[in-house]
Design a protein around this motif. Structure first.
Motif, PDB file in Angstrom:
ATOM      1  N   SER A   3       0.828  -1.212   0.000  1.00 52.45           N
ATOM      2  CA  SER A   3       0.000   0.000   0.000  1.00 52.45           C
ATOM      3  C   SER A   3       0.859   1.257   0.000  1.00 52.45           C
ATOM      4  O   SER A   3       0.506   2.258  -0.617  1.00 52.45           O
ATOM      5  N   VAL A   4       1.976   1.213   0.699  1.00 50.76           N
ATOM      6  CA  VAL A   4       2.893   2.355   0.711  1.00 50.76           C
ATOM      7  C   VAL A   4       3.469   2.559  -0.684  1.00 50.76           C
ATOM      8  O   VAL A   4       3.510   3.681  -1.193  1.00 50.76           O
ATOM      9  N   TYR A   5       3.914   1.476  -1.303  1.00 46.52           N
ATOM     10  CA  TYR A   5       4.410   1.578  -2.673  1.00 46.52           C
ATOM     11  C   TYR A   5       3.332   2.141  -3.598  1.00 46.52           C
ATOM     12  O   TYR A   5       3.605   2.948  -4.488  1.00 46.52           O
ATOM     13  N   GLU A   6       2.095   1.715  -3.374  1.00 46.52           N
ATOM     14  CA  GLU A   6       0.995   2.199  -4.207  1.00 46.52           C
ATOM     15  C   GLU A   6       0.829   3.705  -4.053  1.00 46.52           C
ATOM     16  O   GLU A   6       0.703   4.428  -5.047  1.00 46.52           O
ATOM     17  N   VAL A   7       0.857   4.194  -2.829  1.00 38.39           N
ATOM     18  CA  VAL A   7       0.722   5.626  -2.570  1.00 38.39           C
ATOM     19  C   VAL A   7       1.872   6.402  -3.222  1.00 38.39           C
ATOM     20  O   VAL A   7       1.674   7.498  -3.753  1.00 38.39           O
ATOM     21  N   LEU A   8       3.046   5.811  -3.209  1.00 34.62           N
ATOM     22  CA  LEU A   8       4.226   6.443  -3.824  1.00 34.62           C
ATOM     23  C   LEU A   8       4.249   6.272  -5.340  1.00 34.62           C
ATOM     24  O   LEU A   8       5.185   6.696  -6.004  1.00 34.62           O
ATOM     25  N   ASN A   9       3.217   5.631  -5.876  1.00 30.98           N
ATOM     26  CA  ASN A   9       3.090   5.351  -7.306  1.00 30.98           C
ATOM     27  C   ASN A   9       4.218   4.464  -7.827  1.00 30.98           C
ATOM     28  O   ASN A   9       4.612   4.557  -8.980  1.00 30.98           O
ATOM     29  N   GLN A  10       4.720   3.619  -6.971  1.00 34.91           N
ATOM     30  CA  GLN A  10       5.720   2.620  -7.361  1.00 34.91           C
ATOM     31  C   GLN A  10       4.967   1.298  -7.532  1.00 34.91           C
ATOM     32  O   GLN A  10       5.048   0.391  -6.706  1.00 34.91           O
ATOM     33  N   ASP A  17       5.339  -6.876  -4.151  1.00 36.73           N
ATOM     34  CA  ASP A  17       5.081  -7.090  -2.726  1.00 36.73           C
ATOM     35  C   ASP A  17       3.796  -7.897  -2.527  1.00 36.73           C
ATOM     36  O   ASP A  17       3.730  -8.762  -1.657  1.00 36.73           O
ATOM     37  N   CYS A  18       2.781  -7.607  -3.339  1.00 36.90           N
ATOM     38  CA  CYS A  18       1.532  -8.387  -3.270  1.00 36.90           C
ATOM     39  C   CYS A  18       1.808  -9.853  -3.603  1.00 36.90           C
ATOM     40  O   CYS A  18       1.306 -10.751  -2.914  1.00 36.90           O
ATOM     41  N   ASP A  19       2.612 -10.077  -4.635  1.00 36.49           N
ATOM     42  CA  ASP A  19       2.945 -11.452  -5.014  1.00 36.49           C
ATOM     43  C   ASP A  19       3.644 -12.184  -3.874  1.00 36.49           C
ATOM     44  O   ASP A  19       3.350 -13.351  -3.603  1.00 36.49           O
ATOM     45  N   ASP A  28      -5.286 -14.993   2.183  1.00 36.31           N
ATOM     46  CA  ASP A  28      -5.511 -13.630   2.642  1.00 36.31           C
ATOM     47  C   ASP A  28      -5.963 -12.794   1.450  1.00 36.31           C
ATOM     48  O   ASP A  28      -5.258 -12.693   0.444  1.00 36.31           O
ATOM     49  N   VAL A  29      -7.138 -12.193   1.550  1.00 36.43           N
ATOM     50  CA  VAL A  29      -7.679 -11.439   0.413  1.00 36.43           C
ATOM     51  C   VAL A  29      -7.033 -10.066   0.245  1.00 36.43           C
ATOM     52  O   VAL A  29      -7.109  -9.490  -0.840  1.00 36.43           O
ATOM     53  N   THR A  30      -6.388  -9.542   1.269  1.00 38.25           N
ATOM     54  CA  THR A  30      -5.846  -8.182   1.198  1.00 38.25           C
ATOM     55  C   THR A  30      -4.856  -7.989   0.049  1.00 38.25           C
ATOM     56  O   THR A  30      -5.014  -7.045  -0.737  1.00 38.25           O
ATOM     57  N   PRO A  31      -3.851  -8.850  -0.102  1.00 39.03           N
ATOM     58  CA  PRO A  31      -2.946  -8.620  -1.241  1.00 39.03           C
ATOM     59  C   PRO A  31      -3.625  -8.849  -2.596  1.00 39.03           C
ATOM     60  O   PRO A  31      -3.265  -8.193  -3.581  1.00 39.03           O
ATOM     61  N   TRP A  32      -4.608  -9.733  -2.637  1.00 41.97           N
ATOM     62  CA  TRP A  32      -5.357  -9.916  -3.888  1.00 41.97           C
ATOM     63  C   TRP A  32      -6.104  -8.630  -4.229  1.00 41.97           C
ATOM     64  O   TRP A  32      -6.151  -8.215  -5.391  1.00 41.97           O
ATOM     65  N   ALA A  33      -6.710  -7.995  -3.219  1.00 41.63           N
ATOM     66  CA  ALA A  33      -7.467  -6.760  -3.449  1.00 41.63           C
ATOM     67  C   ALA A  33      -6.542  -5.623  -3.894  1.00 41.63           C
ATOM     68  O   ALA A  33      -6.862  -4.885  -4.832  1.00 41.63           O
ATOM     69  N   THR A  34      -5.403  -5.510  -3.230  1.00 43.35           N
ATOM     70  CA  THR A  34      -4.444  -4.468  -3.611  1.00 43.35           C
ATOM     71  C   THR A  34      -3.944  -4.705  -5.028  1.00 43.35           C
ATOM     72  O   THR A  34      -3.888  -3.788  -5.844  1.00 43.35           O
ATOM     73  N   SER A  35      -3.616  -5.926  -5.324  1.00 43.26           N
ATOM     74  CA  SER A  35      -3.153  -6.285  -6.660  1.00 43.26           C
ATOM     75  C   SER A  35      -4.227  -5.983  -7.702  1.00 43.26           C
ATOM     76  O   SER A  35      -3.956  -5.377  -8.750  1.00 43.26           O
ATOM     77  N   GLY A  36      -5.454  -6.384  -7.436  1.00 46.29           N
ATOM     78  CA  GLY A  36      -6.555  -6.126  -8.366  1.00 46.29           C
ATOM     79  C   GLY A  36      -6.761  -4.646  -8.614  1.00 46.29           C
ATOM     80  O   GLY A  36      -6.984  -4.220  -9.753  1.00 46.29           O
ATOM     81  N   ILE A  38      -4.495  -2.205  -8.285  1.00 52.92           N
ATOM     82  CA  ILE A  38      -3.373  -1.662  -9.057  1.00 52.92           C
ATOM     83  C   ILE A  38      -3.472  -2.080 -10.524  1.00 52.92           C
ATOM     84  O   ILE A  38      -3.280  -1.262 -11.428  1.00 52.92           O
ATOM     85  N   LEU A  39      -3.773  -3.334 -10.755  1.00 49.67           N
ATOM     86  CA  LEU A  39      -3.907  -3.815 -12.138  1.00 49.67           C
ATOM     87  C   LEU A  39      -5.016  -3.061 -12.865  1.00 49.67           C
ATOM     88  O   LEU A  39      -4.886  -2.721 -14.043  1.00 49.67           O
ATOM     89  N   PHE A  40      -6.101  -2.768 -12.155  1.00 50.32           N
ATOM     90  CA  PHE A  40      -7.190  -1.982 -12.743  1.00 50.32           C
ATOM     91  C   PHE A  40      -6.690  -0.593 -13.129  1.00 50.32           C
ATOM     92  O   PHE A  40      -6.940  -0.121 -14.237  1.00 50.32           O
ATOM     93  N   TYR A  41      -5.977   0.069 -12.216  1.00 55.01           N
ATOM     94  CA  TYR A  41      -5.445   1.410 -12.510  1.00 55.01           C
ATOM     95  C   TYR A  41      -4.507   1.376 -13.706  1.00 55.01           C
ATOM     96  O   TYR A  41      -4.434   2.330 -14.469  1.00 55.01           O
TER      97      TYR A  41
END
Length: 128
Positions: A3-10, A17-19, A28-36, A38-41
């Motif tokens: 999530s920090v990397y996401e905020v930093l646009n990295q 990190d999600c992988d 754990d659904v949290t990394p799947w949700a974050t990954s989904g 980011i992939l959408f964006y």
């Protein structure tokens, strides 16, 4: 950390990190949700669909996973799969899903379809 990397646009770092998190705990659904997300964006809609489907398999009553699948399909102009996923989201959480769908620009491709209007206006479920 993803999530920090996401905020930093990295985003590549965030996905890596999600992988890693998924490898450590694939249920754990949290990394799947974050990954989904980011992939959408990144407009990698097919990959985002797979991430959100994983959430839906782990938590079948997660309306947001189904809703996000609908948004991805809509961007791919796969309108009937989008409608089916949206219908599932509405079955699980009618108020939340309908409210979101009514103004969501990600579902713009569906707006003129009678089936979309039916889902939002006429589909009544027992708990409504």
């Amino acid at each position: 950390r993803a999530s920090v990397y996401e905020v930093l646009n990295q985003l590549d770092e965030a996905l890596a990190d999600c992988d890693r998190a998924i490898c450590l705990n694939p249920k754990d659904v949290t990394p799947w949700a974050t990954s989904g997300r980011i992939l959408f964006y990144q407009k990698r809609y097919q990959e985002a669909i797979e991430a959100h489907r994983r959430i839906a398999r782990l938590q079948p009553q997660n309306w947001l996973a189904w809703y996000n699948i609908a948004c991805c399909h809509a961007h791919l102009k796969e309108l009937h799969p989008a409608l089916k996923a949206l219908e599932k989201a509405i079955e699980i959480a009618p108020v939340e899903a309908k409210k979101s769908a009514a103004s969501d620009r990600d579902l713009e491709n569906l707006r003129t379809m009678p089936e979309f209007l039916y889902l939002l206006e006429y589909l009544r479920l027992p708990d409504e």
